[in-house]
Enzyme design. Sequence first.
Site, PDB file in Angstrom:
ATOM      1  N   SER A 225      36.290  78.496  -9.754  1.00 17.39           N
ATOM      2  CA  SER A 225      36.414  79.948  -9.832  1.00 17.39           C
ATOM      3  C   SER A 225      36.896  80.502  -8.500  1.00 17.39           C
ATOM      4  O   SER A 225      36.445  80.081  -7.437  1.00 17.39           O
ATOM      5  CB  SER A 225      35.078  80.579 -10.229  1.00 17.39           C
ATOM      6  OG  SER A 225      34.052  80.208  -9.339  1.00 17.39           O
ATOM      7  N   GLY A 227      37.403  84.101  -7.976  1.00 13.52           N
ATOM      8  CA  GLY A 227      37.243  85.544  -7.900  1.00 13.52           C
ATOM      9  C   GLY A 227      38.455  86.282  -8.442  1.00 13.52           C
ATOM     10  O   GLY A 227      38.899  86.039  -9.568  1.00 13.52           O
ATOM     11  N   GLU A 229      41.429  85.909  -7.850  1.00  9.62           N
ATOM     12  CA  GLU A 229      42.578  85.045  -8.101  1.00  9.62           C
ATOM     13  C   GLU A 229      42.439  84.229  -9.383  1.00  9.62           C
ATOM     14  O   GLU A 229      43.298  83.398  -9.682  1.00  9.62           O
ATOM     15  CB  GLU A 229      42.786  84.100  -6.917  1.00  9.62           C
ATOM     16  CG  GLU A 229      43.176  84.804  -5.627  1.00  9.62           C
ATOM     17  CD  GLU A 229      43.348  83.832  -4.479  1.00  9.62           C
ATOM     18  OE1 GLU A 229      44.498  83.418  -4.223  1.00  9.62           O
ATOM     19  OE2 GLU A 229      42.337  83.470  -3.840  1.00  9.62           O
ATOM     20  N   GLY A 230      41.372  84.433 -10.135  1.00 11.46           N
ATOM     21  CA  GLY A 230      41.218  83.743 -11.405  1.00 11.46           C
ATOM     22  C   GLY A 230      40.463  82.443 -11.267  1.00 11.46           C
ATOM     23  O   GLY A 230      39.433  82.370 -10.590  1.00 11.46           O
ATOM     24  N   GLY A 256      30.589  85.172 -12.639  1.00 10.52           N
ATOM     25  CA  GLY A 256      30.740  83.718 -12.621  1.00 10.52           C
ATOM     26  C   GLY A 256      29.986  83.051 -13.748  1.00 10.52           C
ATOM     27  O   GLY A 256      30.444  82.054 -14.326  1.00 10.52           O
ATOM     28  N   ASP A 257      28.819  83.608 -14.095  1.00  5.19           N
ATOM     29  CA  ASP A 257      28.039  83.059 -15.206  1.00  5.19           C
ATOM     30  C   ASP A 257      28.757  83.300 -16.529  1.00  5.19           C
ATOM     31  O   ASP A 257      28.724  82.445 -17.429  1.00  5.19           O
ATOM     32  CB  ASP A 257      26.655  83.697 -15.231  1.00  5.19           C
ATOM     33  CG  ASP A 257      25.918  83.525 -13.912  1.00  5.19           C
ATOM     34  OD1 ASP A 257      26.146  82.502 -13.235  1.00  5.19           O
ATOM     35  OD2 ASP A 257      25.128  84.414 -13.549  1.00  5.19           O
TER      36      ASP A 257
END
Length: 314
Positions: A225, A227, A229-230, A256-257
Amino acid sequence: MSAILTLTLNPAIDQTVILDALVPGTVHRARSVTVHAGGKGVNVACCLADWGLPVAAAGILGADNAGPFDQVLAAKGIADGFIRIPGETRTNLKLLDRRSGDTTDINLPGLAVTGSALDAARAALLQRVEPGTLVVLAGSLPGSLPPETYADLSRLLKARGARVVLDASGEALAASLAADPLPYAVKPNRHELEEWAGCSLPEIGDVRDAAFRLRTHGIPVVVVSLGAEGALFLTEGGAVHAHPPATQVTSTVGAGDALVAGLVAGLQAGLDLIGTAQLALAFAAGKLTRSGANLPPRDTVEAIARTIRVEPLG
C-alpha cells in the site's frame, strides 16, 4: 463455519476527535468526537460484512468495556469468536485535522495477555477453520506476546488448509517473513517493506523491485500500500500498479484495513489480478468517504472499482 476469519489480538476502542486544525502545543476545541470498536482485524471484518460476506472476528477483548465490540458485531452480523479476559480493552486516540486531512494517532498500551489467554484465543480461532478458509492475522501484538506469535499461528492454520493473509509490522512481520511456512498473502506499506528490505525505497521502481524480491521469497500474493499513490499487487499471474480515484476524504482511519478487506474479497471471489486490485482500491476509496470502518453500498463500491486505473509493472 465462516469462509473468512479475522484475528485481532490487540484490539482498541478508537476515539476520533475532529479538529479544524491540529497545532501542537496549543488548546483545541473539538468539532465532534466519535467512538468505534477497532483494531485491524475488526475493521477488516466490518468492511467484509458491509460487502455482504459471512465473516467471523476472533481475538481477545477486555471484559470490562466489551460493549462497543458487542454492538458492532451484532449490528453488522459478524460472528463473534472473541474471548473475554478481565480488564479493559485499550483506547486509541485519533486526532483528525480537517484542514490537512491528516490523522495523528496516539495508541495506548493494550491488555496484559497471558499464555493461557492466548491458548484460549487460538483454540477459538482454530475451531472455526476448515480447508480453504481465509484467515486475516492483523495488527500489533500485545507487548506480553512474543514476535513469533503470528508465525506460530500461521503454521497451525496452514496445517488445517487455511490461507493466511498477514497485515503486521515490526518484529511480528519480520518473524513471519523468516518462518516456515510463509503466509499466503502479505500487505506491507512502503515503510514496512523498507524495514524488510533494509533500505529506503524512495521511488516506485524501488518499491517494485523490493516487492518482487518479497514475492520470489515464497509468498504467492504481495500487496504494497502506497497511500495516495495507490498500491502494487504481485501474484503468480503478474504485477500491477493500481491508482486510486479522486476522492472526497471524510476520514483516513481504517483505509489500509479496507484495502485488506477488498483484497480478501477478491481472493474469496476468485477474481483475477486486475479485478482484485480494482476491488481492493475501491474498498479503500469507498471507506475514505465514511467515518469508521464502513463501506458505501455495494453498487457504489462496484462503480468505484470500474474507475480504478491499473497498469502493468515492468
